[in-house]
Structures are given as C-alpha cells and as structure tokens.
Design a protein around this motif. Structure first.
Motif, PDB file in Angstrom:
ATOM      1  N   PRO A  53      -3.253 -45.148  21.449  1.00  0.00           N
ATOM      2  CA  PRO A  53      -2.364 -46.173  20.875  1.00  0.00           C
ATOM      3  C   PRO A  53      -1.126 -45.551  20.226  1.00  0.00           C
ATOM      4  CG  PRO A  53      -4.314 -45.922  19.491  1.00  0.00           C
ATOM      5  CD  PRO A  53      -4.496 -44.993  20.672  1.00  0.00           C
ATOM      6  N   GLU A  67     -12.905 -40.636  24.539  1.00  0.00           N
ATOM      7  CA  GLU A  67     -12.559 -39.784  23.399  1.00  0.00           C
ATOM      8  C   GLU A  67     -11.095 -39.930  22.990  1.00  0.00           C
ATOM      9  OE1 GLU A  67     -13.851 -35.844  25.155  1.00  0.00           O
ATOM     10  OE2 GLU A  67     -14.992 -35.861  23.270  1.00  0.00           O
ATOM     11  N   PHE A 122      -1.604 -37.548  18.363  1.00  0.00           N
ATOM     12  CA  PHE A 122      -2.467 -38.596  18.875  1.00  0.00           C
ATOM     13  C   PHE A 122      -2.990 -38.137  20.227  1.00  0.00           C
ATOM     14  CE2 PHE A 122      -0.979 -41.916  15.871  1.00  0.00           C
ATOM     15  CZ  PHE A 122       0.152 -41.280  15.386  1.00  0.00           C
ATOM     16  N   TYR A 123      -4.303 -38.088  20.356  1.00  0.00           N
ATOM     17  CA  TYR A 123      -4.956 -37.449  21.508  1.00  0.00           C
ATOM     18  C   TYR A 123      -5.885 -38.435  22.199  1.00  0.00           C
ATOM     19  CZ  TYR A 123      -8.557 -34.331  23.594  1.00  0.00           C
ATOM     20  OH  TYR A 123      -9.455 -33.708  24.423  1.00  0.00           O
ATOM     21  N   GLY A 124      -5.990 -38.361  23.524  1.00  0.00           N
ATOM     22  CA  GLY A 124      -6.944 -39.217  24.222  1.00  0.00           C
ATOM     23  C   GLY A 124      -6.732 -39.196  25.724  1.00  0.00           C
ATOM     24  N   PRO A 125      -7.405 -40.138  26.414  1.00  0.00           N
ATOM     25  CA  PRO A 125      -7.283 -40.185  27.873  1.00  0.00           C
ATOM     26  C   PRO A 125      -5.956 -40.830  28.263  1.00  0.00           C
ATOM     27  CG  PRO A 125      -8.740 -41.916  27.125  1.00  0.00           C
ATOM     28  CD  PRO A 125      -8.338 -41.152  25.897  1.00  0.00           C
ATOM     29  N   PRO A 164      -9.952 -46.786  30.066  1.00  0.00           N
ATOM     30  CA  PRO A 164      -9.056 -46.412  28.962  1.00  0.00           C
ATOM     31  C   PRO A 164      -7.732 -47.188  28.995  1.00  0.00           C
ATOM     32  CG  PRO A 164     -10.067 -44.453  29.878  1.00  0.00           C
ATOM     33  CD  PRO A 164     -10.452 -45.598  30.769  1.00  0.00           C
ATOM     34  N   VAL A 173     -12.611 -46.635  26.027  1.00  0.00           N
ATOM     35  CA  VAL A 173     -11.506 -45.670  25.984  1.00  0.00           C
ATOM     36  C   VAL A 173     -12.005 -44.234  26.069  1.00  0.00           C
ATOM     37  CG1 VAL A 173     -11.289 -45.347  23.472  1.00  0.00           C
ATOM     38  CG2 VAL A 173      -9.252 -45.235  24.910  1.00  0.00           C
ATOM     39  N   MET A 211      -8.409 -38.906  19.446  1.00  0.00           N
ATOM     40  CA  MET A 211      -8.359 -38.205  18.156  1.00  0.00           C
ATOM     41  C   MET A 211      -7.000 -38.436  17.522  1.00  0.00           C
ATOM     42  SD  MET A 211      -9.078 -34.208  17.186  1.00  0.00           S
ATOM     43  CE  MET A 211      -7.491 -33.583  17.726  1.00  0.00           C
ATOM     44  N   TYR A 227      -6.572 -34.610  29.812  1.00  0.00           N
ATOM     45  CA  TYR A 227      -6.241 -35.309  28.568  1.00  0.00           C
ATOM     46  C   TYR A 227      -4.742 -35.316  28.275  1.00  0.00           C
ATOM     47  CZ  TYR A 227     -10.901 -36.497  27.304  1.00  0.00           C
ATOM     48  OH  TYR A 227     -12.125 -37.093  27.297  1.00  0.00           O
ATOM     49  N   GLY A 278      -4.929 -44.708  27.186  1.00  0.00           N
ATOM     50  CA  GLY A 278      -5.712 -45.289  26.101  1.00  0.00           C
ATOM     51  C   GLY A 278      -5.285 -44.911  24.699  1.00  0.00           C
TER      52      GLY A 278
END
Lengths: 431, 431
Positions: B138, A294, B297-300, B306, A292, A296, B282, B136
């Motif tokens: 959740p 990065e 909620f942070y991510g790709p 991902p 996945v 956060m 992002y 990616g």
C-alpha cells in the motif's frame, strides 16, 4: 473554521516541540493539501518559565488545561504529555467539547483505547493514534486501509528501538548487554530508566494496539505474554548465528481459527526473514495477510520529527474529515469475541541450550525425551564444555507450547543433565 | 444502494479472477467493515466460452462494455483489462455515468493519470489506482496519507519483480542473464516477451506515478530516463560485491530546490541500504522524507491475490466514501510546475570499469582526468588482465552527471585506455 484551523497541544516535550516545528516548516504543504492554514494556538505545559528549543512566541503557553480544552477556536487537540490518568481525563474532556484528538500515547491507547474510541464516536469526533506505534511508520493506516480487504493472520514487529539497538550492538560488535545499554543511553536511544523498554513492556503496549486493529478483536495488555532482553547471553547470540538466526526482541500476534495469541519475547529469527535485517534503532512491522502474503513496513520508531510526522499526518486526516463533514467515522467495533489460544493450541519452534555429562547414553536419553513429546529436532549442536561436560544446543521443528513446556520440565529432572542455560522461541524458518 | 454494492469488472485475466475470489472469500470482513454486501455483478470479457478457474456462475459475463458501464445498479468499476486506448475510453465513460473507478493499469495511469483524475473530479467520482504500483504494497496511501505532513525528497524503488528476480539469481547463484531470465519465465515471474520489464519501461511507468504523488508535480513518462538490465555482466556484479554493493534495477525520483529528476537504471546499491536486502520477485519502495527520515514499504509486487488485495482495498475506500457521501475528493492538483534538473544539477556516485595498458603513467593519466573534472575517487581496484592489460574499477564520490559524462568522453580518447567496459550509478553510500 474560515481560513485557519487551530490546534491545541497538551505537552511540549521532545515530540510536542517536533509538532510545532513541523507545522511551521511545512505550512506550504499543509495549505496546499487543506486549503487553509494550520496553527498551534495554545500549549499546556507544566512550567511556563522553562527554556525551550522551539519558537513559541506566537503560541500561548498555559498551565491551565481548560485554556486549551475549552477554547472554542480550537478544533483539534494533540496529546503528547504522556502518562495515563491525566491524559485520559483531558482527552475525554476534549471529546465532550467536540474536539478531535490525535495522540502518540501508546500506554494510554493500549489500556484505554476502546473507551476513548467510544467516547470519540459518541461525540462524532475523530480519534487518531498513528504515532503510538512505531513512530514515523504509517503502520496503523497500512493495516486498516491499505490491507482493509485482506484477512491478516500474523503481525510481527520490531517495535522498540532501544532493545533493537542493544541487540544489534551485541550481535554485530560482540558488546555485552551492559555496554550496549550504556552506549544506547549516551546516544539518546535509551532512557535513564530503561525498564519499560528492556523488559518488553513498551513493545507489549504496541502489540496490543496492532493486534486489536489487525484482527478486529479485543486485545488487553494482560493478554500479551512478555519477557525482556536482560538475560540474553552472547553465547546464545553466537550459537544462533552459527545456525542461521539473529536474536531480536519480537512482538508476535497471531490470529487463526478466530483464536488469538500475542507475545513479546527475545526470538531467534531466521536470517531469511525480512525483519532480520532491521538494525540499530530502526523499527519494522511485518504483516502476513492471507491474500497479500508477506509485507513489511520499515522506518524510525521514535524521535522528535519522525513521531511528529505521524501526528501531523493524523491532524491532516482529521482536518480533511472536518472539511468534508465526516468526522467520527473511525469506530470499528471489534468484530470477534476475544478467544485466547491455550498452550496446546500455540505452535512454534524453540531453541534450547543445556549442559550435560559427556557420558554414554545421556544424549540418547535427551533425544528420547523430545521424541516422547513428539518433538522432532531441526538442529543439534554438541560441543565439549569444561569438567567432562558437553554443551548441547537444540532447535526443534514446530511443536505445541504445551509439549515444549512439558519436555523442559522433565529435562530438568533427567539424569546427566546439569542445567538448562536458556531457551528461546525461533521464528521465520521455512518449514 | 441498499444492503449491497455492485461492482462491474472490465477484464477477467489473472488479476480479475483474483478480485472475484477475494470478494467472495472475504465477504464477512467486507460486510463487517462496510455494513453491506459487495457483489461482482457483471464482467466484460473478450471470449464468453473460455474456461476460467474462477466461479462465475452468479456473475454475468458479457462482451458488450455497455452492459457493465451503463448498468445503473453498478456503482464501482474495476478496470483490469490492461492496454491503453480502450481502457481509457471505458473509464471516461464510467465517470460520465457517475461510477467510481479502481484500476491496476500502470501504463494507463502513467500516461493519462492527470486526465482521468480530472474527469473523476468533474463527475464527483473516486479514482483509485493503488494496485498500479508495487502490487500488494500500500505505497500510494503510504505517501499520500501516511506521510501527508512531510516533504518527501526521494523515492527509490525496486518496483519490477521480474528484473529483481533475475538480478538476485545472477548475484546469489552466479547465473547468466539468459539462464536467470529463462528460470523466471518458467516460474511465471517473467512474461514470454519480457521486453517491457528487462528494458525498465515497466519500472519507469511506476516511477512516474510515484513521483507525481510524492512531489506534487507533473511527471511525464518521457521525463524518466531509462536503461535496462540486459547488458549487465557477472563481472560487474562480482566487482560490486567486493566493494560492498549489490546490483539492483532502481527507480530513483528526487526532488530538491523544487527541481525534479527521475530515472530507472541498473544501480550498484550499498549493502547498508535497506533496499539491498530485497530479493527475488519482491518489491520495495524506499521513501526519504525531510522530517521522517528513512522509511521503506516491502511486499509482493505482482500476483493475482496480492494485486487483488490492493484493488479491493481501493473498492472498500470508494464504498466508504459513497456511504459517507464524500466521493470525488481525491483530486490533488500538482502544486509545483515541473522543472527538470539539468545534468549539471544532477549529482550522484558512479562506478566505471575499463581496460588499460599496464604501463607507467597510464593510471596517473586516468586519475588526472578525474581530477580535472573535480571528481574524487572512493574505491580503486586494479587487477592484472590478459595481454599486458590491467582491469581498473573506480567508484567516485558525489559528482555532477555533467562532469561524469565529460570525464567518460575524454577517457575514451585517453592514450593507453583500451575500452570502457561498463559504468553504473552507485547509491546508498554514507558520504
């Protein structure tokens, strides 16, 4: 179970009151999700007479734990009393009585999580503790369910709001540590005795829990290397800023080659790293997964209602499992035997600040020493200090902890070097 | 089921290849969690002869959907073929054959999510679509499980990586829209035909899915008001920057007084807001809950592996449910009847940029007009323009959309006002 599930509460402090309020105020949402009422039936307290800011008219307060733990109508126990031994005994008793347990007690889960999980499993009970790490942020579910298919390599967390508040004030407003701590205490972000927070112990407990779930290996509290924020100087914050770093108390758990490393320490974090924007009392957990990349998770790390949100979401999960008849399926035995990295296997970047004679050959001797231990330097900042001295700030590229420690040792003895004022780990640099 | 669960794949593009790789590479972790092997048994493709970058030696490629949908050994279907009608037919067929379905298809879930969920439920099957929103990250589990006990009031998302990449480049490097789009295409962050992304349709689909789950009410795609990023000028980015805002394509879903509002539009976001630091490709979703407060909620938001992480985590969830015998329990019927806010009920802050004669009385007439509609102003920025004109930038305090629209209408007709160059919503200001 009928049309109602009864919950027993152990403790009625700030978080316990939040649980009662949330269950009352959000009853419609709970009924909608579960198809039944959720009711707090009885509450264990120390003092029946104490004034409370929550409506407990319909709730039976008791000072006898058995009134809660042995009530056959109660299916779920919420432990928010804190402390270790008593809470542990009560929870074990609850499992023996086939009750599901939800707790916010990070001290207890960090120390006895595996034992309690086993007891839950043996009794086919659920044991949930989302609120024990980072308050209202659903990070444990994020790791165990949202990222269940990935191999997690690193978990980095700002998991203590008190210290993040203090460091934010020092960094943004140039406040001293003492003033920032005082302000945090006045605003309720720090306790009267802030020891467990400012020395990093609170964060260490949360990192032990996170590491265990992320990597599926045992992590004991004594495996976590800890140092706190009491000795951080404004000088180091300012030098860090100039070089593109922000000082944060970072919990860092790494797992590679099936080897583990967990520490909590003040860290100069690159301003490019997502955690560097997490300010004031907020918490965040950064998770790096092999596939996945990065991610956060950000939110409030404490507080009555945020913490209650995590607890009651756990209660909802336990009740859903009860309704489906599948409680007691959470046990994930650690898959990997614990194997800690040695200092030679631990790699990182480091910041050092020192004072040396501003004389020919001194800086050359310093840089030769780093070179001897195969450490190359990323940033060098030399400025005139008083009394014919120079202040030298160095940031290294990646090196092993062993090489860095050996360098420090010899640096102390080097001619012309007066003192090593401070050193910190550096994280988040693109290498 | 035995010691193996077989998965059938519909589609073998970028994401499908990621699913195959992830299941192969993380087999040990899957076995550890589930106690059984997970195997991709057959894959529906359009072209058997096409060269593929994934090892499909042990996998049966077929052009006949029935080979996948009617194979009695296959328990879980992963739909990653995209498109609407064909994918919908296949999924309905899969449910009829009592197979669980995991999909990454946001177009399909936004349009037919409720129908597919009902079909799943009628057949006691699981239907998961975590990968359909924000790759990616959740986030769907975060909302439906992590925050299950809370009442969510607002979901704001940067849920399209292409547009966020373009806006980041325009903002940080002063690139034009055209150059930034070209760079995004070269790097694979934008498609050859970027229409669905840059016009906000892709984000709208994700916001419809998020709104439905967060507020438990129907959200149809046509309920989402959409405008894209094609007409954003560097001038507005620069003015915004001066006033403390960053331009982002924000999906915003609000629910208050049981009334809904969902839109996707370029928005000037306060630099104090957690979403304002989300850069490049992002994604991040900000959730405001009544009890928990601010979470993010942070991510790709995209990419082969991902997205595959989200899909395979859904597959793990479906298999766990199969092992426990509790599939088909995800149906949450919308609890609230859909009720959309009227323009009079929609409140927000707005930014307007206009050109007017730099003559006595003109600014006074403009400010009287805002005053007439009870709109007070937070920022006023007037600078000399060419040809005796002034450029005026205004940011309002909170007002209703209706009042703002009426003000704009009259502003067009006001003596001395030459043009209204642009207007944008403003979010994240502390009021």
């Amino acid at each position: 179970m009928g049309n109602k599930v009864s919950v027993g509460l152990l403790g009625l402090g700030v978080v316990g009151s939040g649980v009662i309020k949330l269950i009352e105020n959000h009853q419609e949402k709970l009924v909608h999700q579960l198809g039944c009422d959720v009711q707090v039936k009885s509450v264990l307290v120390r003092d029946l007479e104490k004034q409370r800011d929550v409506n407990t008219d319909r709730t039976f307060l008791t000072t006898n734990p058995d009134d809660v733990l042995n009530d056959p109508e109660i299916d779920v126990i919420v432990e928010v009393m804190g402390g270790i031994d008593e809470a542990r005994q009560h929870i074990l008793k609850a499992f023996s009585a086939k009750k599901h347990v939800v707790t916010a007690n990070k001290d207890l889960v960090a120390l006895h999580g595996q034992e309690l999980q086993k007891a839950a499993s043996q009794n086919k009970c659920d044991f949930y503790y989302e609120a024990s790490v980072a308050g209202g942020i659903p990070i444990l579910r994020g790791i165990t369910e949202g990222l269940s298919s990935d191999r997690i390599q690193q978990v980095m967390g700002i998991v203590n709001g008190t210290t993040n508040y203090i460091l934010t004030k020092m960094d943004n407003d140039g406040m001293s540590y003492e003033d920032a701590l005082k302000e945090a205490q006045e605003l309720g972000f720090a306790e009267a005795d802030p020891t467990a927070d400012v020395e990093g112990l609170d964060a260490a407990r949360k990192m032990a829990i996170l590491g265990r779930l992320a990597f599926s290996t045992d992590v004991d509290l004594e495996d976590v290397e800890v140092s706190g924020i009491k000795n951080i100087s404004l000088e180091d914050l300012q030098h860090g800023n100039k070089l593109g770093y922000t000082m944060k108390l970072i919990g860092n758990a790494n797992f590679s080659n099936k080897q583990l490393e967990v520490d909590v320490q003040p860290t100069l974090l690159s301003k490019e790293h997502p955690l560097s924007d997490v300010k004031n009392e907020y918490n965040a957990v950064y998770v790096y997964g092999e596939a996945v990349g990065e991610t956060m998770f950000y939110g409030p790390g404490a507080g009555s209602l945020p913490t209650a949100t995590a607890i009651v979401s756990d209660v909802v999960a336990a009740i859903k499992n009860m309704l489906l008849g599948v409680t007691g399926n959470q046990l994930v035995e650690p898959h990997f035997n614990k194997q800690l990295k040695t200092p030679a296997e631990r790699v990182g970047q480091y910041y050092v600040r020192m004072h040396a004679n501003d004389a020919p050959g001194v800086f050359s001797a310093i840089s030769s020493l780093f070179n001897k231990f195969e450490i190359s330097l990323k940033h060098i900042l030399q400025t005139p200090f008083k009394d014919g001295l120079a202040e030298i700030v160095l940031v290294t590229h990646q090196t092993s902890l062993e090489n860095f420690r050996n360098t420090l040792k010899e640096l102390h003895q080097l001619d012309g070097v007066l003192d090593i004022s401070s050193y910190y780990k550096v994280e988040g640099d693109a290498e």
